[in-house]
Design a protein around this motif. Structure first.
Motif, short mmCIF file in Angstrom:
data_model
loop_
_atom_site.label_atom_id
_atom_site.label_comp_id
_atom_site.label_asym_id
_atom_site.label_seq_id
_atom_site.Cartn_x
_atom_site.Cartn_y
_atom_site.Cartn_z
N ALA A 277 11.39 60.36 37.27
CA ALA A 277 11.73 58.95 37.26
C ALA A 277 12.98 58.69 36.42
O ALA A 277 13.85 57.89 36.79
CB ALA A 277 10.56 58.13 36.73
N ALA A 278 13.09 59.40 35.28
CA ALA A 278 14.27 59.22 34.43
C ALA A 278 15.53 59.73 35.14
O ALA A 278 16.59 59.10 35.08
CB ALA A 278 14.07 59.96 33.11
N CYS B 197 16.73 57.25 37.68
CA CYS B 197 17.38 56.09 37.06
C CYS B 197 18.83 56.40 36.69
O CYS B 197 19.69 55.51 36.73
CB CYS B 197 16.60 55.65 35.82
SG CYS B 197 14.98 54.94 36.19
N THR C 84 19.59 49.56 42.91
CA THR C 84 18.53 49.25 41.94
C THR C 84 17.21 49.01 42.64
O THR C 84 16.14 49.49 42.19
CB THR C 84 18.92 48.01 41.11
OG1 THR C 84 20.17 48.26 40.46
CG2 THR C 84 17.86 47.70 40.07
N LYS D 235 15.50 52.25 43.53
CA LYS D 235 14.88 52.92 42.39
C LYS D 235 13.57 52.24 42.01
O LYS D 235 12.56 52.91 41.71
CB LYS D 235 15.85 52.92 41.20
CG LYS D 235 17.13 53.69 41.45
CD LYS D 235 18.06 53.59 40.25
CE LYS D 235 19.38 54.30 40.51
NZ LYS D 235 20.30 54.21 39.36
N VAL D 236 13.58 50.90 42.01
CA VAL D 236 12.37 50.15 41.67
C VAL D 236 11.26 50.44 42.68
O VAL D 236 10.10 50.66 42.32
CB VAL D 236 12.67 48.64 41.60
CG1 VAL D 236 11.38 47.84 41.46
CG2 VAL D 236 13.62 48.34 40.46
#
Length: 217
Positions: A121-122, A125, A132, A135-136
């Motif tokens: 997840a990092a 990001c 965005t 990613k969400v």
């Protein structure tokens, strides 16, 4: 003593003139020589000597012609300037980094439970190749669904345990449970695990699908 002929005087003068005009442009020297040949043409020795004396020293003629010749234009050779090299994109902006991030999000939790998913997840990001909202969708939605489902199952399990304890306090013996038949909350918990096992890898694979056709920034 032999008298010098007009032809010898002319040839000697023209030879001196050719030597003096050696540094002049070819066209200028040819024009000057042709004009003097015309002036000396058809004269006898006496007239030729007089005309040569009137024309003057060939060195002076060449000097005057050199002063009238316009200077050659100076050509400046431009030094080619190398085009600046295109800046390399940062490591996080490459397609290789994005692919690694998506695969880590999908399968990092299998290699390193829980922590592997957070690492993926990092990495997602940090990549600028996704928007965005993408990613969400890939990170927050599976996490929220799995967390809510897990909390719901644990709540229902605790409620079922408390209900079983209350019924045993009435004096009636506890209801016999068949160990081969799973309880209803076991089925729900199994469903949550299957949902997480499918939804989390699918989110990373969805990011890979969204990555198609996008160049490194």
């Amino acid at each position: 003593m032999t008298e010098t002929t007009a032809e010898e005087l002319r040839d000697e003068y023209l030879a001196r003139l050719d030597e003096a005009m050696r540094g002049l442009p070819h066209g200028v020297a040819s024009d000057i020589r042709g004009g003097i040949v015309e002036e000396l043409e058809g004269l006898d020795a006496h007239e030729t000597a007089a005309r040569i004396a009137h024309l003057g020293d060939p060195i002076d003629i060449a000097r005057e012609a050199q002063d009238e010749v316009p200077p050659a234009p100076a050509y400046v050779v431009a030094t080619p300037v190398a085009a600046p090299a295109a800046p390399r994109p940062p490591a996080t902006g490459t397609r290789g980094f994005a692919i690694t991030a998506a695969l880590t999000l999908s399968f990092g939790g299998i290699v390193l439970p829980v922590l592997g998913w957070f690492v993926g997840a990092a990495l997602v990001c940090f990549s600028p190749l996704w928007k965005t909202w993408e990613k969400v969708t890939a990170i927050v939605v599976p996490f929220v669904l799995f967390t809510v489902s897990a909390v719901l199952v644990m709540t229902m399990t605790g409620f079922a345990s408390s209900s079983s304890g209350s019924s045993s306090g009435t004096g009636a013996g506890p209801e016999a449970m068949n160990p081969l038949v799973p309880a209803w909350y076991d089925l729900i918990w199994f469903g949550v695990m299957v949902l997480g096992a499918l939804l989390i890898p699918a989110s990373g694979l969805w990011l890979l699908w969204r990555l198609r056709g996008r160049a490194a920034r």
